[in-house]
Design an enzyme around this catalytic site. Sequence first.
Site, PDB file in Angstrom:
ATOM      1  N   LYS A  78       0.770  -1.390  -0.053  1.00 27.14           N
ATOM      2  CA  LYS A  78      -0.061  -0.107  -0.028  1.00 27.14           C
ATOM      3  C   LYS A  78       1.013   1.347   0.060  1.00 27.14           C
ATOM      4  O   LYS A  78       1.937   1.353   0.781  1.00 27.14           O
ATOM      5  CB  LYS A  78      -0.880  -0.111   1.043  1.00 27.14           C
ATOM      6  CG  LYS A  78      -1.745   1.147   1.504  1.00 27.14           C
ATOM      7  CD  LYS A  78      -2.801   0.909   2.737  1.00 27.14           C
ATOM      8  CE  LYS A  78      -3.582   2.069   2.747  1.00 27.14           C
ATOM      9  NZ  LYS A  78      -4.901   2.116   3.701  1.00 27.14           N
ATOM     10  N   SER A 158      -9.739   2.076   3.119  1.00 27.53           N
ATOM     11  CA  SER A 158      -8.904   2.618   1.921  1.00 27.53           C
ATOM     12  C   SER A 158      -7.836   1.817   1.184  1.00 27.53           C
ATOM     13  O   SER A 158      -7.250   2.458   0.335  1.00 27.53           O
ATOM     14  CB  SER A 158      -8.170   3.752   3.023  1.00 27.53           C
ATOM     15  OG  SER A 158      -7.140   3.089   3.686  1.00 27.53           O
ATOM     16  N   SER A 182      -9.793  -0.452   7.398  1.00 28.17           N
ATOM     17  CA  SER A 182      -9.306  -0.224   5.952  1.00 28.17           C
ATOM     18  C   SER A 182      -8.714  -1.349   5.410  1.00 28.17           C
ATOM     19  O   SER A 182      -8.264  -1.602   4.241  1.00 28.17           O
ATOM     20  CB  SER A 182      -8.204   0.811   5.832  1.00 28.17           C
ATOM     21  OG  SER A 182      -9.172   2.090   5.871  1.00 28.17           O
TER      22      SER A 182
END
Length: 493
Positions: A78, A158, A182
Amino acid sequence: MTELNKLTVADSVKGLKNKDFTSKELVNAHIKQIEKYKNLNAYVTETFDLALKQAEEADQNYAQNKARTLEGIPFAVKDLFCTKGIRTTACSNILKNFIPHYESSVTKNIFDKGGVMLGKTNMDEFAMGSTNITSCFGNVISPWKANDDNSDLVPGGSSGGSAAAVSGFMASAALGSDTGGSVRQPASFTGLVGFKPTYGRCSRYGMVSFASSLDQAGIFTRSVLDSSIMLEAMMGFDEKDSTSINAKVPELQSAIGSSMKNMKIGVPLSLGEGGIIEHDIMKMWHDTIELLKNAGAEIVDITLPHAKYGVAVYYVIAPAEAASNLSRYDGVRYGLRVEYENMTLDEMYEMTRSAGFGEEVKRRIMLGTYVLSSNCMDAYYFKAQKVRRLVANDFNNAFTKVNAILLPTAPSAAFKIGEKQNDPTIMYLNDLFTIPASLAGLPCVSVPAGLSARGLPLGMQIIGKQLDEYNVLKVASTIETGVKHIKFEPAGF
């Protein structure tokens, strides 16, 4: 033989050890898949040259019998974990060309075990969002489609890019971060195992901060066994992080397939009242209860009376911490700087932050600044901290009677891109069931447990006591075995 990019982490390690294929072949299979599905926008930075170089080193280590735990395994990161010499943006214009000079502790841990990085994945800007539509690089599209509609769906957020990468067979595993859900919510939306460990188990050093008392690294995989393998590699004490827990990393792989005898599972069914949960989710919850009962677990009714206030508490505390953390992006030291002739310093601050931050980030900074103002701090921030303690106490009380808690990961399956975009409060309710465990800093996982009537994956969440990742994995493994007849794989992939 299964296509190489569809192998689990465990099967990839086994195949590499047996010399059925090389790490270079494994990495190239993933690169081919990434190139094929660029339209999903899962990756924002590709590091194929680095990956092939790391794969060559891995193949040499296998040849010399020096292979480490994750030797040659391709994974994605990420884009809020700092990667030395590789662009790290948190998918914000304000950091669009930022290149860190140091490595985050979590990525370093995986590299030290032999992991091969394919690239950095898309995400909601500064991890603020539940649908991956706030990224400055554009939204991520889920690999999944409903069986009655060809519309593009959100992958969750997210960590939507990481979820799409693993679900679409563009990575064996992917790092995410979980502040209020997330990792778990995107895992539920894309048919993956998404694990958030106890707060402090994984170092936050080198992670771009959103809300420091809640942020925790997590992992996406396609099996519970893979989750245990990756967690063992990621976790560990780090003196560079003042919130890091100095506790031995447990051996987790033996949790897989172990007996549910003497396990007590708490079920807070009252949280599902009020019509907030879709019918398919409620059915999955009851089906999973029966599955665990048949596996030998004892089901115990529990209440978490303050959990219903979790979303309200979170959206006071998290924006307050974000407003403080994001004050460092001012155009002076690094990142974007907007400037023109005869500009004052205050004007430079204002113009840089106005141009650099997206709408959702601005909204949360404004909210956080408001609740921290002298007139509102007592009424909002301090009160929210008190209720946060009550939420944690509810879990502590429940864990005197049970070993783990079972509830849905999200109140719905994945929905169309843009469907809930215009009402932030509806969007925030996506994290209704994930936020309470985050507020208490507990280990939790989302595991695929069923499909909706429209053929979309649904996840169940298992929450454990602090530092008890073992029992969380044990329950998740039992659920995984119980639904092995269901294929959690997007059509056409």
